[in-house]
Design a protein around this motif. Structure first.
Motif, PDB file in Angstrom:
ATOM      1  N   GLU A 690      -7.822  51.063  44.406  1.00 15.14           N
ATOM      2  CA  GLU A 690      -7.353  49.608  44.122  1.00 15.14           C
ATOM      3  C   GLU A 690      -8.484  48.573  43.336  1.00 15.14           C
ATOM      4  O   GLU A 690      -8.499  47.607  42.536  1.00 15.14           O
ATOM      5  N   ARG A 693      -7.394  48.714  39.424  1.00 15.00           N
ATOM      6  CA  ARG A 693      -5.918  47.932  39.741  1.00 15.00           C
ATOM      7  C   ARG A 693      -6.910  46.753  39.115  1.00 15.00           C
ATOM      8  O   ARG A 693      -5.728  46.269  38.259  1.00 15.00           O
ATOM      9  N   CYS A 697      -6.039  43.638  36.694  1.00 11.86           N
ATOM     10  CA  CYS A 697      -5.204  42.119  36.460  1.00 11.86           C
ATOM     11  C   CYS A 697      -5.559  42.239  34.864  1.00 11.86           C
ATOM     12  O   CYS A 697      -6.761  41.804  34.667  1.00 11.86           O
TER      13      CYS A 697
END
Length: 779
Positions: A690, A693, A697
């Protein structure tokens, strides 16, 4: 996300690994209760230079000005009391046979070169003293008239010729002295100066060019190293003792006594011939004196600074080492009236009977027994909050922890006993940059929290490094560009040995579980993030500790307030072995900077759990053979291998197909621990993915995702998940132990409640580390 920016590092040495370690983890016992890193400034002239000794790295903070005035120097008492032995036994000396002496000299030089390499980067930059710095060396202790009277009367100085007799100028037509002859003549001068100015009873100049002064080293491979400075000043007093019996070296039987070592000298004096000097000698001299200074810091653990000198037929160089780095200055001519006065002042300072003038902390005092050894000692603390002064008894004359480094934090920890409360505690002495948050402020935030070390008292500003070089640099730059480091002292409750010394599977899991719980309390209730979760920073609880206190997290020197984490996003701190993927990405600088958060520490907690289960096949037992993954893990602990370290952890945690973390576990660990590690791995993988990720972005959505991840409900949920893994495993092991009716519990010898008393980390029962060639790294 904020743009990437530079991170500056400082390397410093760690103490030896615990007795059963492959050097995969941190310091043993209550050594763990000491810090193993530093916020400070590199002892180099370049702000981007990286000082490397053997081990860990830390971020560097720029110094900020401090207007406080340094303390005045202490006067020299003139009536010392006891006597130093004059004679050396032959077995402590290098052979007088010409051929054997040459071979021995070659051996000493080879060992010294190895030592130089270890300290070279730490002394590669120098803070240069101003011209005439020597007039500021305790200027009030001697009047010029006293010195001139000595020079006029001494047969060793020719007042009219302005020359030390017996030492012809290097450019004169007189025949040159050999090095042994120069050493002998300088020894006579030093002895005469000490005799005249009251320092000769407990101070003796000794020619040690053929004497082995044994070294103390962090790794066992160098344990037999020694060096032979040209001259030393041997001392008696509270802080000095005869060196321990030497090792078996060159046919000398182990246990034979020595009369001279780094434990009982005030300084080292290196003699050179002017004809041999060149510009290439500068760095070599720095490193040689760095080796001597390091050994003096190690053998005299109450040292605040060390001063040594190099001398030839014409000039003298003074080397001043404190935790801010190496300061150096030159006296180009010690023959002239002015130069001779300055030289004599140097010698009086280096041989002082006042231990504070020598750079020793006299709040730590020892009694010396009839055999010349320290027999007992005391340590005094003035509490900065209550203003109460307490004198503690040392439980051991040696510290339980000390750092094998020259600069920066220079942490030393002592085990002490409170006479009134009848309690044993840990006292931690360390240095910090004046701009850094003191550890005691973080410990205040931890008061009353279970699972976090508790502070008893602290002394906030015992001394500052700028005081030691007062007047020796230019007025507009009183430290010569060095940081001003502040010495503080913290008294803490004493706990058990560090995590690697568990005596049962359940004890290990309970300790790690309670330390993570303590980390949660510190984060949520104390508004503080630890930022340095590692094996050495987790201790077993006190004997009989209740649930919640069976493990404690320590070392809050790298901790910071949650509210300030964003401003410190560029800092990368911690131990390389346990550093999270996100922090490694910050370190290699290929991506945007993401601030350190609690998930980075939980990832470090997973690495601690995994490495212990991979390395240890039970209490005090290593898995044999060592699993390949652990070997790989250890190989990536150099700063130069950060990218390999990152790729290794990415492959382990982030590959498309999850790894099986249990396949490397030793057979000792039960099914419950295997399930725990699988679940902890899955959680860590989920969080790491996570965070990747979020980094990737391409729009502003990263902010919302990051805020969600760090929201209080998610923080509590994630801590509860991890603690639940441990609670489930502990419950299964406890149940199995109950079913065995009287047998030892699964995988263990005894419960945490049955754990014995804290052992002295300096006891002889500890074997040496098995893989000394591998050094732990801390950023």
């Amino acid at each position: 996300m904020s743009p990437a920016h530079s991170v500056i590092f400082f390397d410093q040495n760690q103490p030896p690994s615990p007795p059963h370690s492959r050097a995969a983890h941190d310091s043993p016992v209550n050594e763990g209760q000491c810090d193993k890193g530093v916020k400070g400034i590199s002892p180099t002239s370049s702000p981007n230079a990286r000082a490397v000794l053997k081990d860990k790295q830390q971020p560097i903070h720029s110094p900020s000005p401090d207007s406080s005035q340094p303390a005045k120097p202490h006067p020299f008492p003139k009536k010392p009391t006891s006597t130093v032995e004059d004679e050396l036994p032959e077995y402590c000396s290098i052979s007088n046979n010409v051929g054997e002496a040459a071979a021995a000299s070659f051996i000493v030089e080879a060992m010294l070169e190895t030592q130089r390499e270890m300290v070279a980067d730490e002394v590669s930059g120098v803070f240069t003293f101003k011209q005439g710095f020597y007039t500021s060396l305790c200027p009030d202790i001697l009047e010029d008239e006293e010195i001139d009277a000595f020079m006029r009367a001494s047969p060793l100085y020719d007042w009219e010729a302005r020359q030390w007799t017996g030492i012809p100028a290097a450019h004169s037509s007189s025949s040159c002295l050999t090095k042994p002859e120069l050493i002998e003549q300088l020894s006579l001068i030093i002895s005469a100066v000490m005799e005249e100015f009251g320092n000769s009873t407990t101070r003796k100049a000794k020619d040690t060019s053929r004497v082995k002064l044994f070294h103390e080293m962090a790794d066992s491979e160098s344990a037999r190293h020694y060096s032979s400075p040209s001259l030393v000043i041997v001392a008696e007093g509270s802080s000095f003792e005869l060196p321990p019996p030497n090792h078996s070296v060159d046919g000398v039987e182990e246990g034979e006594p020595q009369l001279i070592g780094f434990t009982n000298i005030t300084t080292c004096i290196e003699v050179a011939q002017y004809a041999d000097l060149s510009d290439d000698n500068f760095l070599k001299e720095n490193a040689t004196h760095g080796v001597y200074a390091q050994q003096l810091f190690l053998h005299q653990p109450n040292r605040r600074f060390v001063r040594t000198i190099s001398i030839d037929e014409m000039g003298v160089d003074l080397f001043h080492f404190d935790r801010s780095g190496l300061h150096r200055g030159s006296l180009n001519n010690y023959h002239s009236h002015f130069g001779a006065r300055s030289f004599i002042r140097m010698l009086v300072v280096l041989s002082s009977v006042d231990e504070e003038v020598l750079g020793l902390d006299t709040s730590i005092r020892w009694k010396i027994d009839a055999a010349g050894r320290k027999s007992r000692g005391t340590l005094t603390v003035r509490d900065s909050e209550t203003k109460k002064t307490t004198r503690y008894d040392l439980t051991s004359v040696q510290p339980v922890f000390k750092q094998y480094c020259l600069g920066n934090r220079g942490t030393v920890c002592w085990s002490v006993r409170d006479r009134n409360k009848k309690q044993t505690m840990i006292v931690k002495d360390s240095w910090r940059n004046e701009s850094a948050t003191p550890e005691y402020e973080n410990l205040k935030q931890a008061r009353g929290l279970r699972g976090v070390v508790q502070m008893v008292s602290y002394e906030e500003k015992r001394s500052q490094t700028k005081e030691f070089v007062l007047g020796m640099h230019l007025p507009d730059d009183p430290t010569g560009g060095a940081a001003n480091l502040i010495h503080s002292r913290i008294v803490m409750e004493q706990h058990g040995r560090h995590l690697g010394h568990f005596e049962s599977e359940k004890q290990f899991l309970c300790a790690l579980r309670d330390a993570i719980s303590g980390h949660r309390g510190l984060y949520i209730k104390g508004d503080t993030i630890h930022r340095d979760m590692s094996r050495g920073n987790i201790l077993l609880g006190k004997p009989g500790a209740p649930p919640g206190s069976q493990g404690v997290v320590i070392d809050l020197d790298m901790a910071t307030r949650r509210s300030s984490v964003g401003r410190k996003a560029g800092e990368v701190v911690g131990h390389l072995q346990y550093l999270s993927i996100s922090m490694l990405l910050n370190l290699v600088g290929d991506d945007d900077i993401v601030a350190h958060d609690y998930l980075d520490d939980l990832e470090s907690g997973f690495y601690v759990t995994a490495t212990v289960m991979y390395e240890q096949d039970g209490p005090n037992k290593l898995q044999d053979p060592c699993p390949e993954i652990l070997d790989q893990w250890l190989e990536f602990q150099e700063m130069s291998n950060c990218r390999e370290n990152l790729q290794f952890k990415k492959k382990f945690l982030l590959s498309g197909k999850p790894s099986d973390p249990t396949q490397h576990m030793a057979s000792y660990w039960s099914h419950a621990s295997r399930v725990l590690l699988q679940k902890f791995y899955k959680f860590t993988r989920e969080m790491a993915r996570e965070k990747i990720r979020i980094r990737e972005c391409q729009d502003e959505s990263w902010k919302a995702r990051s805020e969600k991840l760090l929201s209080e409900p998610n923080v509590l949920r994630n801590y509860d998940r991890v603690l639940g893994f441990f609670d489930e495993a502990i419950a299964k092991i406890t149940k199995l132990a109950g079913e065995k009716k009287g047998h030892a519990m699964a995988g263990g010898k005894r419960t945490a409640q049955e754990d014995g008393p804290v052992e002295d980390s300096n006891s002889d029962e500890q074997p040496r580390q098995l893989r000394a060639r591998r050094q732990r790294r801390r950023i």
